[in-house]
Design a protein around this motif. Sequence first.
Motif, mmCIF file in Angstrom:
data_model
loop_
_atom_site.group_PDB
_atom_site.id
_atom_site.type_symbol
_atom_site.label_atom_id
_atom_site.label_comp_id
_atom_site.label_asym_id
_atom_site.label_seq_id
_atom_site.Cartn_x
_atom_site.Cartn_y
_atom_site.Cartn_z
ATOM 1 N N ILE A 118 32.820 13.151 11.008
ATOM 2 C CA ILE A 118 32.598 11.956 10.188
ATOM 3 C C ILE A 118 31.877 10.872 10.973
ATOM 4 N N ASP A 119 31.969 10.918 12.294
ATOM 5 C CA ASP A 119 31.262 9.950 13.137
ATOM 6 C C ASP A 119 29.784 10.300 13.307
ATOM 7 N N ARG A 120 29.381 11.482 12.895
ATOM 8 C CA ARG A 120 27.996 11.889 13.047
ATOM 9 C C ARG A 120 27.075 11.112 12.100
ATOM 10 N N PRO A 121 25.887 10.735 12.558
ATOM 11 C CA PRO A 121 24.912 10.106 11.647
ATOM 12 C C PRO A 121 24.485 11.051 10.520
ATOM 13 N N SER A 122 24.519 12.361 10.797
ATOM 14 C CA SER A 122 24.000 13.332 9.827
ATOM 15 C C SER A 122 24.797 13.366 8.531
ATOM 16 N N ILE A 123 26.127 13.166 8.589
ATOM 17 C CA ILE A 123 26.915 13.217 7.361
ATOM 18 C C ILE A 123 26.597 12.005 6.479
ATOM 19 N N TRP A 124 26.311 10.862 7.103
ATOM 20 C CA TRP A 124 25.969 9.654 6.336
ATOM 21 C C TRP A 124 24.543 9.729 5.811
ATOM 22 N N LYS A 125 23.672 10.393 6.562
ATOM 23 C CA LYS A 125 22.319 10.619 6.062
ATOM 24 C C LYS A 125 22.375 11.516 4.831
ATOM 25 N N LEU A 126 23.211 12.541 4.897
ATOM 26 C CA LEU A 126 23.370 13.451 3.767
ATOM 27 C C LEU A 126 23.866 12.702 2.531
ATOM 28 N N LYS A 127 24.853 11.816 2.703
ATOM 29 C CA LYS A 127 25.395 11.057 1.581
ATOM 30 C C LYS A 127 24.346 10.083 1.015
ATOM 31 N N CYS A 128 23.588 9.435 1.906
ATOM 32 C CA CYS A 128 22.566 8.491 1.452
ATOM 33 C C CYS A 128 21.458 9.198 0.670
ATOM 34 N N LEU A 129 21.004 10.330 1.196
ATOM 35 C CA LEU A 129 19.938 11.062 0.518
ATOM 36 C C LEU A 129 20.392 11.584 -0.840
ATOM 37 N N ARG A 130 21.662 11.910 -0.960
ATOM 38 C CA ARG A 130 22.192 12.402 -2.223
ATOM 39 C C ARG A 130 22.401 11.272 -3.228
ATOM 40 N N GLU A 131 22.942 10.137 -2.764
ATOM 41 C CA GLU A 131 23.325 9.067 -3.678
ATOM 42 C C GLU A 131 22.222 8.033 -3.900
ATOM 43 N N TYR A 132 21.311 7.873 -2.917
ATOM 44 C CA TYR A 132 20.231 6.897 -3.042
ATOM 45 C C TYR A 132 18.874 7.554 -2.803
ATOM 46 N N PRO A 133 18.521 8.612 -3.521
ATOM 47 C CA PRO A 133 17.292 9.350 -3.204
ATOM 48 C C PRO A 133 16.020 8.521 -3.323
ATOM 49 N N ASN A 134 15.953 7.649 -4.323
ATOM 50 C CA ASN A 134 14.726 6.875 -4.538
ATOM 51 C C ASN A 134 14.527 5.788 -3.493
ATOM 52 N N VAL A 135 15.621 5.358 -2.875
ATOM 53 C CA VAL A 135 15.541 4.302 -1.875
ATOM 54 C C VAL A 135 14.664 4.729 -0.706
ATOM 55 N N PHE A 136 14.917 5.897 -0.168
ATOM 56 C CA PHE A 136 14.191 6.340 1.011
ATOM 57 C C PHE A 136 12.751 6.703 0.693
#
Length: 308
Positions: A90-108
């Motif tokens: 859970i401390d990994r940046p990759s799990i939060w990147k995965l959540k962001c890309l899934r929940e905020y796809p248009n943002v990036f």
Amino acid sequence: MPNTCNYYRIYAYCLTKKLRSLLPKRGIKTTKYSEAKLGMAAGENQAEAMPPFPLTDLPDDLLELVLSELSGPYLIHVAQLVCKDWKSIIDRPSIWKLKCLREYPNVFFSLGGVPEDMRTFYFKNPLNRNLIKNAYAMEDKKHWDVDGYCDFEIQTCFPTKAAGSDLLKIRGWNGGELKCWATSYMWCGKMQKIDLVSEGCSEFLLDEIRPDIDISEWYAGRHDCGCTFVLEVQLLGADETVIDDFSGEWGVVQWKGRAWHQVSHKFTGYKPGVRFIKYTHKGKDTQFWAGHYGPKFTGASVRFNIKK
């Protein structure tokens, strides 16, 4: 040793939501359990009902994918307390990147890249929320700076009518009660200044991308008294000089009021350097009546407009 209570709760949730669709693709056999058995597995003292495939045996990349289905607050406050291995994932940046890309796809897609601190961006994403705090008067005047002598009254405008006005109906609203500020016979105003960098905006976003900024608010008069509503929004630089602004004044005529109206404006093509947004609104009645016969307003909104 995993925290048993949290482990079983998360296990049952993950198994039903994600694990069944993932494991067969990895060549791992699993069994479909009845909802009753899964419910038992989620209990603190039902270890004997635990399915035979423990999450802790999953490869880290697959476990990360499964855990990413949990909400952000649940990951922080519950899942990372299960064991050291889960906390490490859970401390990994990759799990939060995965959540962001899934929940905020248009943002990036709009940003043309991803932020360095994905975990902070996930929780403070300024591009997916209203930047105004306490927009519906649910916390009285908290987060607002009130101007001088101000006799605001908090009134409910949904699901019951505010005094002298119609019911406020917002399309898609399902959040329960709505409240508003009602003004008096002298100018009643308040202001909120948004620090965009503190809210999670990068200088690159504000100076290079410069997405459109939508502002809006609802106001209404009373049927028995005229009133005036004023709104002013300023885009400020780091030294608080005005880069762009919008202002307007709207009047309600006696006996023709009571309906709610929405004021809106879009800031577009503004210059680089915006660091703050100053949002000010005020109102008063036009007949100097004692009590709260001035305009009512609520639902102040400042949002970045990210195009799909």
